[in-house]
Structures are given as C-alpha cells and as structure tokens.
Motif scaffolding. Structure first.
Motif, short mmCIF file in Angstrom:
data_model
loop_
_atom_site.label_atom_id
_atom_site.label_comp_id
_atom_site.label_asym_id
_atom_site.label_seq_id
_atom_site.Cartn_x
_atom_site.Cartn_y
_atom_site.Cartn_z
N LEU A 122 -4.42 -26.71 20.55
CA LEU A 122 -5.94 -27.30 19.37
C LEU A 122 -6.75 -28.62 19.96
CD1 LEU A 122 -4.66 -25.54 16.43
CD2 LEU A 122 -5.95 -24.78 18.16
N VAL A 123 -7.87 -29.40 19.63
CA VAL A 123 -8.25 -30.46 20.36
C VAL A 123 -9.15 -30.90 18.77
CG1 VAL A 123 -9.88 -32.13 21.36
CG2 VAL A 123 -8.41 -30.21 22.47
N VAL A 153 -19.64 -34.69 10.87
CA VAL A 153 -18.72 -33.06 11.29
C VAL A 153 -17.53 -33.41 11.35
CG1 VAL A 153 -19.62 -31.41 10.86
CG2 VAL A 153 -19.42 -31.05 12.71
N LYS A 154 -16.02 -33.45 10.66
CA LYS A 154 -14.23 -33.23 11.86
C LYS A 154 -15.02 -31.84 12.19
CE LYS A 154 -13.77 -37.94 10.83
NZ LYS A 154 -14.13 -39.09 11.44
N ASP A 155 -14.25 -31.61 13.17
CA ASP A 155 -14.11 -30.10 13.54
C ASP A 155 -12.59 -30.02 14.56
OD1 ASP A 155 -15.70 -31.32 15.84
OD2 ASP A 155 -17.02 -30.37 16.07
N LEU A 165 -13.62 -23.07 16.30
CA LEU A 165 -12.70 -23.14 15.34
C LEU A 165 -12.62 -23.45 14.25
CD1 LEU A 165 -9.66 -22.95 17.75
CD2 LEU A 165 -11.14 -20.69 17.42
N ASN A 166 -13.45 -24.32 13.75
CA ASN A 166 -13.13 -24.63 11.81
C ASN A 166 -13.87 -25.67 11.90
OD1 ASN A 166 -12.74 -24.47 9.74
ND2 ASN A 166 -10.13 -25.51 9.36
N ALA A 167 -14.31 -26.64 11.09
CA ALA A 167 -14.91 -27.81 10.88
C ALA A 167 -15.26 -27.85 9.38
CB ALA A 167 -16.73 -27.62 11.56
N GLU A 168 -15.45 -29.13 9.05
CA GLU A 168 -16.14 -29.83 8.02
C GLU A 168 -16.90 -30.82 7.29
OE1 GLU A 168 -12.52 -32.57 6.20
OE2 GLU A 168 -12.37 -30.55 5.78
N ARG A 194 -6.16 -30.30 6.28
CA ARG A 194 -7.21 -28.75 6.91
C ARG A 194 -6.93 -28.41 7.34
NH1 ARG A 194 -8.88 -33.39 2.84
NH2 ARG A 194 -10.49 -33.81 4.69
N LEU A 195 -7.71 -28.97 8.45
CA LEU A 195 -8.51 -28.24 9.49
C LEU A 195 -7.32 -27.36 10.60
CD1 LEU A 195 -11.22 -31.04 11.00
CD2 LEU A 195 -11.95 -29.05 9.73
#
Length: 262
Positions: A122-123, A153-155, A165-168, A194-195
């Motif tokens: 995962l990156v 955003v951090k992702d 895959l995931n972001a906020e 969280r991510l």
C-alpha cells in the motif's frame, strides 16, 4: 449516493436557476462522468477541444465527444452540478458543501474497497483535487503541486495498480484535531492509522514519504499487524541518528546501515 443525493440536488438547483432546464437522468449523468474521466487521462488542453477533430498526440483515440453528448449540454451540467443540497439558510454554504464532499468521498472509499483487493503493498501520499470554488472552506494553495490550488486529500493506493483505495480531506486544524486517533497519537500518525484501518491485521506493507513517517507511526502500525517502509527524517524523535551516522561515516553515496532494538 449519485442517484439519491447528487442528481436530485443538481436538478433542484438547475430548476431554481432555469425553469426550462431538462432534468439530468441517471444514464446521462454516467455518460457525463465517463467523459470527464476520459479528460483526466487524455489531455487536449482546453475542454472544448474534445468536441473537435483536431489532431492531438497526447490522445491516441482522438474521440469525438459530440457522439455522446453535446458540448452545450455538458457545460450546462457542470454549471448546475451539486454534490448535495447545501442551500439551507442555517448552514454556511462552504461548510455545507464540504460536508457533502466528505460524504461523497466516503461513498467512493466504500465502493473502492468493496471492488478492489489491493496487492501486498500500500502506498500512502497526498493529492490535490482542483476546485473552482473561490471560498471553499478546505481550499489549500501549494505552489509545488501539479494542481496548485484545490482540496488537499491524504490517500492510499494499491502499490501495484496505482488504484485509489481510501482518502480523506485535510480540513482546518480544529476539525483535524477532532478526528479519530488524533488526541492519542498526534495528527500525522492518526492520519496513517485512519487510512490503513481497512487493512489492519493483513500483514501488508505500507510505503510512505517523510510527511507520514516516524518511528512512533511504524510501531503503531506494527501493533496492528502492518509493516512499513518509510523515509524518516533524521530529526524525528527516537530516530537513532548518532548510531547510523557512525556506521555510515566515510562511506560512499548509496551506502546503507541498519539498527535493531536491543
């Protein structure tokens, strides 16, 4: 989310501005999104160039968008597009808009994670989403980014495919402090926790740059059965700078050293 929130909000706003506006159907909206995604991958400069047959070496398909949607209709949808109905007089428009953006991103996260099984790697990084709103609550300016102004955003992406895959969203400091894990682990480590949460206890490896990295963060990930490869700045707390510098003294560029817990 698109059918239940975005489309009703867009059509409602459009009718409030133009009573003769033809409502956007679900199928038409999917065509709109498909054209928009195409433009993100194959660049032709100005948006209107996609409705011409001008040669462009950056777009090997040279697709004529007019086959799928008229330029006027496409620009109509853009002008009236709403992520949610944030017209309530008791809600600040920019903060209301941000709340719906958060809901939209969370809906995307759930869909991505349901549809995609990531590789062993995962990156984690940050991205900038271009925003045309002048006063958006969470709007950031970072000149070094390819998109210098927008929503930061951090992702997390799959290390093999590069698929998100995931972001906020990175919000104002006060709102960031209220997010999960922040009071216990600090903002930076909390963001990583969280991510990565959907992949805890899977033994995957997280790859991160120096913004996310610290010994503290690696330890917390390890406790959750995630490994990490991180660029750690030597000024970070607990980093064994003296020991590693001593090992690397008088070595050429590219030399490496390691340290283990005693």
């Amino acid at each position: 989310f698109i059918e239940e929130v975005m489309l009703p909000a867009t059509n409602h706003y459009a009718h409030s501005c133009d009573s003769e506006f033809e409502e956007v159907s679900l199928g038409e909206f999917y065509v709109f999104l498909g054209l928009w995604c195409y433009m993100l991958v194959f660049l032709r400069g100005h948006r209107r160039n996609y409705w011409t047959n001008e040669d462009n070496t950056k777009d090997p398909f040279k697709c004529d968008f007019g086959i799928f949607m008229a330029l006027k209709r496409f620009e109509e949808i853009i002008s009236f597009l709403r992520i949610g109905d944030y017209s309530d007089e008791d809600i600040d428009e920019d903060e209301g808009q941000l709340e719906y953006i958060n809901v939209f991103i969370e809906a995307c996260n759930k869909t991505w994670q349901k549809a995609i099984t990531p590789s062993h790697y995962l990156v984690i990084d940050e991205s900038m989403i271009k925003s045309y709103s002048r006063n958006l609550y969470a709007k950031k300016k970072m000149k070094a980014k390819p998109t210098p102004s927008g929503i930061l955003v951090k992702d997390i992406c799959c290390g093999d495919s590069g698929i998100a895959l995931n972001a906020e969203i990175v919000e104002a400091a006060q709102r960031q402090d209220e997010k999960r894990f922040t009071s216990e682990y600090g903002s930076t480590c909390a963001t990583s926790l969280r991510l990565t949460e959907p992949w805890w206890n899977t033994g995957r490896v997280l790859i991160a740059d120096s913004w996310f990295s610290s010994i503290h963060c690696s330890v917390q990930l390890f406790h959750r059965k995630l490994y990490s490869i991180m660029i750690v700045k030597n000024k970070r707390k607990i980093f064994p700078t003296d020991k590693l510098d001593k090992q690397l003294k008088n070595n050429s560029r590219g030399a490496w050293a390691y340290a283990t817990k005693e």
